[in-house]
Design a protein around this motif. Sequence first.
Motif, PDB file in Angstrom:
ATOM      1  N   TYR A 189      -8.109   4.094   0.657  1.00 34.72           N
ATOM      2  CA  TYR A 189      -8.208   4.981   1.818  1.00 34.72           C
ATOM      3  C   TYR A 189      -8.114   6.414   1.334  1.00 34.72           C
ATOM      4  CZ  TYR A 189      -6.966   0.506   3.850  1.00 34.72           C
ATOM      5  OH  TYR A 189      -6.948  -0.825   4.172  1.00 34.72           O
ATOM      6  N   GLU A 190      -8.387   7.357   2.234  1.00 37.79           N
ATOM      7  CA  GLU A 190      -8.293   8.748   1.823  1.00 37.79           C
ATOM      8  C   GLU A 190      -6.882   9.117   1.379  1.00 37.79           C
ATOM      9  OE1 GLU A 190     -10.515  11.696   4.321  1.00 37.79           O
ATOM     10  OE2 GLU A 190     -11.129   9.881   5.364  1.00 37.79           O
ATOM     11  N   ASP A 191      -5.876   8.531   2.025  1.00 39.74           N
ATOM     12  CA  ASP A 191      -4.502   8.930   1.703  1.00 39.74           C
ATOM     13  C   ASP A 191      -3.799   8.001   0.721  1.00 39.74           C
ATOM     14  OD1 ASP A 191      -4.786   7.186   3.883  1.00 39.74           O
ATOM     15  OD2 ASP A 191      -2.784   7.609   4.626  1.00 39.74           O
ATOM     16  N   GLY A 192      -4.391   6.874   0.407  1.00 45.82           N
ATOM     17  CA  GLY A 192      -3.718   5.986  -0.522  1.00 45.82           C
ATOM     18  C   GLY A 192      -4.489   4.692  -0.721  1.00 45.82           C
ATOM     19  N   ALA A 202       0.860  -1.182   0.000  1.00 48.39           N
ATOM     20  CA  ALA A 202       0.000   0.000   0.000  1.00 48.39           C
ATOM     21  C   ALA A 202       0.894   1.229   0.000  1.00 48.39           C
ATOM     22  CB  ALA A 202      -0.913   0.017   1.235  1.00 48.39           C
ATOM     23  N   THR A 203       0.408   2.272  -0.611  1.00 53.63           N
ATOM     24  CA  THR A 203       1.178   3.503  -0.657  1.00 53.63           C
ATOM     25  C   THR A 203       0.231   4.690  -0.848  1.00 53.63           C
ATOM     26  OG1 THR A 203       3.180   4.524  -1.586  1.00 53.63           O
ATOM     27  CG2 THR A 203       1.600   3.601  -3.149  1.00 53.63           C
ATOM     28  N   ARG A 204       0.797   5.878  -0.750  1.00 56.24           N
ATOM     29  CA  ARG A 204       0.038   7.107  -0.983  1.00 56.24           C
ATOM     30  C   ARG A 204      -0.507   7.172  -2.412  1.00 56.24           C
ATOM     31  NH1 ARG A 204       2.491  10.560   2.947  1.00 56.24           N
ATOM     32  NH2 ARG A 204       1.805   9.456   4.805  1.00 56.24           N
ATOM     33  N   TRP A 205      -1.590   7.899  -2.561  1.00 55.91           N
ATOM     34  CA  TRP A 205      -2.155   8.103  -3.907  1.00 55.91           C
ATOM     35  C   TRP A 205      -1.140   8.738  -4.846  1.00 55.91           C
ATOM     36  CZ3 TRP A 205      -6.055   5.517  -5.446  1.00 55.91           C
ATOM     37  CH2 TRP A 205      -7.107   5.198  -4.592  1.00 55.91           C
ATOM     38  N   SER A 206      -0.391   9.716  -4.341  1.00 53.54           N
ATOM     39  CA  SER A 206       0.543  10.433  -5.209  1.00 53.54           C
ATOM     40  C   SER A 206       1.654   9.522  -5.727  1.00 53.54           C
ATOM     41  CB  SER A 206       1.155  11.618  -4.452  1.00 53.54           C
ATOM     42  OG  SER A 206       1.769  11.159  -3.259  1.00 53.54           O
ATOM     43  N   GLY A 262       8.565   3.204  -1.813  1.00 51.64           N
ATOM     44  CA  GLY A 262       7.680   3.881  -0.867  1.00 51.64           C
ATOM     45  C   GLY A 262       6.414   3.111  -0.520  1.00 51.64           C
ATOM     46  N   GLY A 263       6.459   1.794  -0.675  1.00 54.88           N
ATOM     47  CA  GLY A 263       5.308   0.985  -0.277  1.00 54.88           C
ATOM     48  C   GLY A 263       5.602   0.231   1.006  1.00 54.88           C
ATOM     49  N   THR A 264       4.555  -0.166   1.710  1.00 56.90           N
ATOM     50  CA  THR A 264       4.739  -1.055   2.855  1.00 56.90           C
ATOM     51  C   THR A 264       4.979  -2.462   2.331  1.00 56.90           C
ATOM     52  OG1 THR A 264       3.727  -2.028   4.816  1.00 56.90           O
ATOM     53  CG2 THR A 264       2.230  -1.396   3.065  1.00 56.90           C
TER      54      THR A 264
END
Lengths: 569, 569
Positions: free
Chosen positions: B472-475, B430-434, B518-520
Amino acid sequence: MTLDRRKLRWNGWGWAHANFELGAREGAVWSYIADALGREKLARSPAVPLPDIHMAGSRLDDDTLTNLQAIAGVEHVKTDRYERAFHARGKSYLDLLALRAGELGEQVPDAVIYPADAEQTQGVVDLAVARGFAVVPFGGGSSVVGGVTALRNPDQAGVLTVDTTRMHKLLTLDEVSHAATLEAGVYGPHLEQQLQARGYTLGHYPQSFEFSTLGGWVAARGAGQQSNRYGKAEKWLLGARLATPKGPWHTESFPASAAGPNLNQLVLGSEGILGIITEATVRVHPVPALRDYRGYLFKSFEAGAAAVRELVQRQVPVAMLRLSDANETHFLQAFSGAQHPPGAATKIGSSVLAWRGYGDQRCLLLIGLEGERETVLESLVVTRSVCARHGGASIGASAGRKWYARRFMMPYLRDPLLDRGVAVETLETATRWSNLLSLHRDIEAAIRDALRTNAADAAARAIVMCHVSHAYEDGASLYFTMVFPQRLGETPAATLAAASEQWLAVKRAATNAMVEGGGTVSHHHGVGTDHVPWMAAEKGPIGLAALEAVKHGLDPAGAMNPGKLLPPS
Amino acid sequence: MTLDRRKLRWNGWGWAHANFELGAREGAVWSYIADALGREKLARSPAVPLPDIHMAGSRLDDDTLTNLQAIAGVEHVKTDRYERAFHARGKSYLDLLALRAGELGEQVPDAVIYPADAEQTQGVVDLAVARGFAVVPFGGGSSVVGGVTALRNPDQAGVLTVDTTRMHKLLTLDEVSHAATLEAGVYGPHLEQQLQARGYTLGHYPQSFEFSTLGGWVAARGAGQQSNRYGKAEKWLLGARLATPKGPWHTESFPASAAGPNLNQLVLGSEGILGIITEATVRVHPVPALRDYRGYLFKSFEAGAAAVRELVQRQVPVAMLRLSDANETHFLQAFSGAQHPPGAATKIGSSVLAWRGYGDQRCLLLIGLEGERETVLESLVVTRSVCARHGGASIGASAGRKWYARRFMMPYLRDPLLDRGVAVETLETATRWSNLLSLHRDIEAAIRDALRTNAADAAARAIVMCHVSHAYEDGASLYFTMVFPQRLGETPAATLAAASEQWLAVKRAATNAMVEGGGTVSHHHGVGTDHVPWMAAEKGPIGLAALEAVKHGLDPAGAMNPGKLLPPS
């Protein structure tokens, strides 16, 4: 940009020039208070001015001072009397008793350091650990549970208080991901100003908003008044950076993860015992297009609570649900009535309401809606119909507007009350819905009983009131406010002793009732020093062992904020 | 009520009698797979039957056996070959390679204990600690990351696997607070059956639903397919009870609290290294009045992701958003087409779509709505309009219905693929949308590159595909599936070696790309043994030190699930 400490009250709330505006009928208000508390006349118990207070001299040695100055700059290491007094305590009732009595004793920082950034903060922590000092992180210093008291362990060389408020910048705003990273010493208004200039909001507006910081909100698991929409700190914190005795800690920051426990949840509520929070990444939202705050009256607390419960369990999008019990509803009306005597129309309206069944037990529910225009309008329809189903009568938007306009003002009322020998203090908890009404009853009874037993004198009476301020699918918070005549002494020091003893007896009784009745010891105030005695009950032996293990693992010297959160080991 | 272990596959997925139904055109499906993987003909690589496998004998001494029998009852302590093989490993690709090769070696429990309750579980943990055994908690055993492998540290006397599935009861249901407490060994279907009989649902439906347990969902921070509505485990867990080496641990269970860090968040993702979860209190919801699952086609992954992002950031109430990338969309259509050759109308429809711009890059978005009738209908309108704004064309409810009907079936496909020398494995993050689109691209490139470098032979090709399963809202999460020809050996043991090496190379490359990008390292599979090498990168040195401190504090002997979650210290 920190706030100029000289323009703030060192021994009270907020701006030194600002006051709770009681208006033209100030005398009537004090008469009402005196009457409600069983006083013929309110006392006079002014605070001791700064020059007269007792506080230990700084124990800081020259070499450590020089080193601190090398880290943060000469002008950012303070050892003067004002700065040390300002940073000695927070804003709890016990803090104010000590500050107003001018009895700070040994509990004063030996120096206050204002680092410019995370690196300087780490430098101060490293130096403190190397030299055996305690470190107290200090943001706005608005803790109401003793979270920033300048304590040290007996073996420690002194107390270095780290004031984080020079660290206030918005570092990054990821508009795609609705995530912003800010330095953690930023005060509420400056945080919102920086975000809103870009069209976003964190939406975290605690009552302390103007005088508390992002780092403090995270450290104490704070809640804003609109937490239904924007979330308590544990919902909006996405990542953090800390200066710890083991070095800098960047926590993981993913939308979600299954790679072990989420350690942001260890930072949330850590109250500075693991390190100093220097940055936080937070969830942001577009500035709401529409806000609607309005009031409803219910015939009983039970009916109001049922409406609140239905709204959250059906996930109706609301920003705030604030349900006053009958005592608080009565007080709000009486207090407002003393300031602005009701006209004939209001009196008739009130009689009609009483005739319709909204009598002595009536309860005010404020519902706040924020967001997209269409969502707010839809929620308005749904909230109205849910309220109506539970017997809630709409009393329109003026109650909401009035609350919204004064939502940060109440803390200003405490200082003039204390000047008149009147204590005002709050206690809060949270519990399951199935337990809410009985816990409400039990805590109120415990408070009333303890206030009676520990009353200033036989004539003294107390105002005890409560509201639900934060509601969840599984339960809600209860926020108690009590106003009562203080036990005063002949001297400021004697007043400090008498009033502290009085309050501690009440606090113990109320908190015992809370814990025994199935409530948490705090919903959003935190633990600080004041709730430490109940942490074993709150977390159980294994939970406490887990927290102690983390503390010992990251801070083996016990440098970070001693005396807070965990019982002495 | 545990599931009869003899009716389950010990070396594959699910019920021994159940299969992925390929229907009348099974041959065509295998031809399609062979063709897609560059095979003229699929291989034949059957699993070694139980009587032929290699596994160490039980090291359990008679006295310990007698003591275990005294705790759990003679019939609930198993040392037979089937039970020990069944509990030796989970369901990861590496697990299946070992199980199918019949090479279990030393990694087999010395006994399997089925305690009846929390007290018996505590008794087993206490005995294991006293006698120097490792303890492996085992629910459904469906871990796909090596979470239940029967490992021990070199100094440990043996491995006791604690199968929790006799603990399956609904203990309390608080209908006012929407909270239920269940024993943690309950399988998904039995959990829902008990709750739904009372009108409630947990709503947690991972793909493993039928063969995984509540305790496992909590231990691994699992996510159900409808996590947008019901939440990932960290959203719905309200409290837990564990058997730890330090004794029973009841975690705090409040709607919200500021009394220090929330320790439920330490239990979530603890993967058995702190203790065995014996009970969990969870948030429940009324059984939804209406469900609506339907499909939309987008012209690109980017357009689909933008629609998903808008839906979550505007907090439109949805239960599921599942966006396949172009590769997965193509595969789903081709696979389904092999089973059910498209008729003329479908072909024309497909041409029209292509002509309208839904060509090679088209992506399928499945939207699931669940809840109150009116909310679902309103969300249907909003989701349609948001999709339309991003160029999403509705393809109706049949795509949704089809997916819903087969949502637990895909794991059954792995065994027949492995029988034919074809690997199928998944990776998720999972990561941020950006960062989502670039991470998607980078991981796919890393996988394709590694699969090429480590291909079975020059002709071998791979299917690599991905979907966003949780937003999610952030990613959001990214869930990759890859299908490729295995490197096979002359013997089962040689195949195990060759295929493991092949996969580990791909896994390393993909996970490095994940972490560097930048992902988990995992959104919901967990850490187990497989992700341990990346935990230092995931949590950083201080985060890791915090976790290690808790582990050492609660389990100083290192008894609990060794080799999982944390790197060897």
